[in-house]
Scaffold this motif. Structure first.
Motif, PDB file in Angstrom:
ATOM      1  N   GLY A  11    -113.649   1.595   7.848  1.00 49.84           N
ATOM      2  CA  GLY A  11    -113.220   0.209   7.721  1.00 49.84           C
ATOM      3  C   GLY A  11    -111.808  -0.077   8.192  1.00 49.84           C
ATOM      4  O   GLY A  11    -111.198  -1.062   7.768  1.00 49.84           O
ATOM      5  N   SER A  12    -111.286   0.747   9.124  1.00 53.81           N
ATOM      6  CA  SER A  12    -109.928   0.455   9.584  1.00 53.81           C
ATOM      7  C   SER A  12    -109.885  -0.863  10.364  1.00 53.81           C
ATOM      8  O   SER A  12    -108.884  -1.583  10.327  1.00 53.81           O
ATOM      9  N   ASN A  13    -110.963  -1.193  11.051  1.00 52.37           N
ATOM     10  CA  ASN A  13    -110.984  -2.488  11.762  1.00 52.37           C
ATOM     11  C   ASN A  13    -111.056  -3.654  10.783  1.00 52.37           C
ATOM     12  O   ASN A  13    -110.461  -4.703  11.014  1.00 52.37           O
ATOM     13  N   HIS A 166    -109.882   9.035  20.207  1.00 48.74           N
ATOM     14  CA  HIS A 166    -110.418   7.939  19.384  1.00 48.74           C
ATOM     15  C   HIS A 166    -109.294   7.264  18.594  1.00 48.74           C
ATOM     16  O   HIS A 166    -109.247   6.036  18.480  1.00 48.74           O
ATOM     17  N   GLN A 170    -108.349   3.454  18.758  1.00 42.72           N
ATOM     18  CA  GLN A 170    -108.440   2.598  17.562  1.00 42.72           C
ATOM     19  C   GLN A 170    -107.189   1.751  17.365  1.00 42.72           C
ATOM     20  O   GLN A 170    -107.275   0.614  16.904  1.00 42.72           O
ATOM     21  N   GLU A 173    -107.999  -1.147  19.255  1.00 41.64           N
ATOM     22  CA  GLU A 173    -109.056  -1.942  18.600  1.00 41.64           C
ATOM     23  C   GLU A 173    -108.445  -2.835  17.528  1.00 41.64           C
ATOM     24  O   GLU A 173    -108.815  -4.004  17.391  1.00 41.64           O
TER      25      GLU A 173
HETATM   26  C1  GRF Z   1    -114.517   2.103  15.778  1.00 41.43           C
HETATM   27  O1  GRF Z   1    -113.912   3.013  16.657  1.00 41.43           O
HETATM   28  C2  GRF Z   1    -115.472   1.209  16.517  1.00 41.43           C
HETATM   29  O2  GRF Z   1    -115.146   1.027  17.849  1.00 41.43           O
HETATM   30  C3  GRF Z   1    -116.769   1.974  16.419  1.00 41.43           C
HETATM   31  O3  GRF Z   1    -116.751   2.562  15.144  1.00 41.43           O
HETATM   32  C4  GRF Z   1    -115.402   2.789  14.752  1.00 41.43           C
HETATM   33  C5  GRF Z   1    -115.238   2.190  13.385  1.00 41.43           C
HETATM   34  O4  GRF Z   1    -114.019   2.516  12.794  1.00 41.43           O
HETATM   35  N1  GRF Z   1    -117.893   1.086  16.649  1.00 41.43           N
HETATM   36  P1  GRF Z   1    -113.576   1.846  11.423  1.00 41.43           P
HETATM   37  O5  GRF Z   1    -114.693   2.052  10.411  1.00 41.43           O
HETATM   38  O6  GRF Z   1    -113.297   0.395  11.664  1.00 41.43           O
HETATM   39  O7  GRF Z   1    -112.356   2.619  11.003  1.00 41.43           O
END
Ligand code: GRF
Length: 212
Positions: A11-13, A166, A170, A173
């Motif tokens: 859930g870092s995003n 990655h 991230q 992202e």
């Molecule tokens: C991210 O790298 C996204 O691109 C991929 O899964 C990962 C999820 O990371 N689809 P997080 O759970 O948001 O940390």
């Protein structure tokens, strides 16, 4: 703009989206977090923040069609304007896609259309590319195949492992996804899958945005 975030893991995003909302750079409201895994750390974060959560588990042998229907019903109950897949590790079926046509986006850790699927960073290393990155795209019935909204590039270093690459991806992202959500919220990006307009026309803009 009311957003439901679908997660499977860390859930870092999700955190990045919430941080951007907190500092006023993302004009959205997270109205729910839905996971296919009860133990997803993202759920703990959502609970702590008071965001409503739902778990729609899919175990081996479960009826996939029934799972797709429950997922669509649970998400629809939260009445989102936009659905964001942020580390959701399942391919969506038609119930959700048909209920929210063109209103589902995903973040992927590679420069699509190269390296779709579960192991984008490792596949980029195996492919020997010197640049990789992340992609935010509209979700369609394929695996990471929908129209691309925005991308950010990162270098691939000689001593990279899938994990180090990655992690570098991230970081981008976490900047790009909230920007795209904000641009959708203010109407700068159109989500009609047939006439997608990408407001992040200059990818260097997304690279120069400061950390959330
Ligand atoms: C991210 O790298 C996204 O691109 C991929 O899964 C990962 C999820 O990371 N689809 P997080 O759970 O948001 O940390």
């Amino acid at each position: 703009m009311d957003v439901v975030v679908l997660v499977s893991g860390r859930g870092s995003n999700l955190r990045a989206i919430c941080s951007a909302i907190d500092v006023g750079t993302c004009a959205a409201h997270v109205v729910g977090v839905v996971s296919d895994r009860k133990k997803a750390a993202a759920l703990e974060f959502a609970d702590a923040r008071g965001i409503p959560t739902r778990v729609v588990s899919l175990r081996k042998g479960d009826d996939r069609d029934a799972w797709n229907e429950s997922l669509a019903a649970d998400v629809a109950e939260l009445k989102p304007d936009l659905i964001v897949l942020a580390g959701f590790m399942r391919v969506l079926g038609s119930p959700l896609l048909e209920r929210f046509p063109g209103r589902i986006i995903n973040v992927h850790p590679a420069l699509l259309p190269s390296f779709p699927g579960h192991s984008g960073p490792q596949d980029a290393l195996d492919g020997g590319v010197r640049i990789s990155g992340c992609t935010v795209h509209i979700v369609d019935a394929g695996v990471d195949t929908g129209p691309i909204l925005a991308q950010a590039a990162v270098p691939v270093l000689a001593d990279d492992t899938a994990d180090t690459l990655h992690a570098r991806i991230q970081a981008h992202e976490h900047r790009l996804l909230p920007i795209v959500i904000h641009q959708i919220a203010i109407g700068a990006i159109t989500l009609d899958p047939l006439t997608v307009s990408t407001a992040v026309a200059d990818p260097s803009q997304s690279l120069s945005v400061p950390d959330a």
